[in-house]
Design a protein around this motif. Sequence first.
Motif, short mmCIF file in Angstrom:
data_model
loop_
_atom_site.label_atom_id
_atom_site.label_comp_id
_atom_site.label_asym_id
_atom_site.label_seq_id
_atom_site.Cartn_x
_atom_site.Cartn_y
_atom_site.Cartn_z
N LYS A 5 9.00 3.81 1.39
CA LYS A 5 8.11 4.96 1.56
C LYS A 5 7.86 5.22 3.04
O LYS A 5 7.86 6.37 3.48
N ARG A 6 7.64 4.17 3.79
CA ARG A 6 7.42 4.33 5.24
C ARG A 6 8.68 4.87 5.90
O ARG A 6 8.60 5.68 6.82
N ALA A 7 9.84 4.41 5.43
CA ALA A 7 11.09 4.89 6.00
C ALA A 7 11.27 6.38 5.73
O ALA A 7 11.72 7.12 6.60
N LEU A 8 10.91 6.82 4.53
CA LEU A 8 11.00 8.25 4.21
C LEU A 8 10.04 9.06 5.07
O LEU A 8 10.38 10.13 5.55
N GLU A 9 8.83 8.55 5.26
CA GLU A 9 7.87 9.27 6.09
C GLU A 9 8.37 9.35 7.54
O GLU A 9 8.27 10.40 8.18
N ALA A 10 8.94 8.26 8.04
CA ALA A 10 9.49 8.26 9.40
C ALA A 10 10.66 9.23 9.50
O ALA A 10 10.79 9.96 10.50
N ALA A 11 11.50 9.27 8.47
CA ALA A 11 12.64 10.20 8.47
C ALA A 11 12.13 11.64 8.46
O ALA A 11 12.68 12.51 9.14
N TRP A 12 11.06 11.91 7.71
CA TRP A 12 10.48 13.25 7.68
C TRP A 12 9.99 13.65 9.07
O TRP A 12 10.26 14.75 9.55
N ILE A 35 2.96 22.03 6.71
CA ILE A 35 3.52 21.05 5.78
C ILE A 35 2.93 19.68 6.05
O ILE A 35 2.83 19.25 7.19
N GLU A 36 2.56 18.99 4.98
CA GLU A 36 2.06 17.62 5.10
C GLU A 36 2.87 16.68 4.22
O GLU A 36 3.23 17.03 3.09
N TYR A 37 3.15 15.51 4.74
CA TYR A 37 3.82 14.48 3.96
C TYR A 37 2.89 14.08 2.83
O TYR A 37 1.74 13.76 3.04
N ALA A 38 3.40 14.11 1.59
CA ALA A 38 2.56 13.80 0.43
C ALA A 38 3.05 12.57 -0.34
O ALA A 38 2.48 12.22 -1.37
N GLY A 39 4.09 11.94 0.14
CA GLY A 39 4.57 10.72 -0.50
C GLY A 39 6.06 10.79 -0.77
O GLY A 39 6.74 11.75 -0.46
N VAL A 49 2.57 21.89 0.74
CA VAL A 49 2.60 23.13 1.51
C VAL A 49 1.35 23.94 1.20
O VAL A 49 0.73 23.77 0.16
N PRO A 50 0.95 24.85 2.11
CA PRO A 50 -0.34 25.53 1.98
C PRO A 50 -0.47 26.49 0.79
O PRO A 50 -1.56 26.68 0.27
N LYS A 81 10.76 17.68 -2.69
CA LYS A 81 9.94 18.38 -3.68
C LYS A 81 8.73 18.94 -2.96
O LYS A 81 8.01 18.22 -2.27
N LEU A 82 8.50 20.24 -3.12
CA LEU A 82 7.37 20.90 -2.48
C LEU A 82 6.27 21.11 -3.52
O LEU A 82 6.54 21.50 -4.65
N SER A 83 5.04 20.84 -3.11
CA SER A 83 3.91 21.06 -4.03
C SER A 83 2.74 21.67 -3.28
O SER A 83 2.69 21.66 -2.08
#
Length: 83
Positions: A5-12, A35-39, A49-50, A81-83
């Motif tokens: 999960k941390r690796a995905l957040e860092a990649a983002w 845009i905010e990282y949501a997991g 997304v807003p 996935k956008l939410s």
Amino acid sequence: MESGKRALEAAWKKALEQIEGEVSEQEFSTWFRGIEYAGGNDSQLQLSVPNSFTKDQLTQRYVPRIEEKLSELAGEDVTVKLS
């Protein structure tokens, strides 16, 4: 799994930096600043997304580019996935 999960957040974060360098300042401000990282889990990244208009525009215009960058950075296929 937590390190994944941390690796995905860092990649983002890295992908976002790269995209900022590739699009105009106005484009980045309009479509990416909210845009905010949501997991994430396994190879799926969830972004918040807003509003639905932003979600639709990102899906049509930018999600393939985001997924390509994330996949390159993560070394595996990543879907967004956008939410």
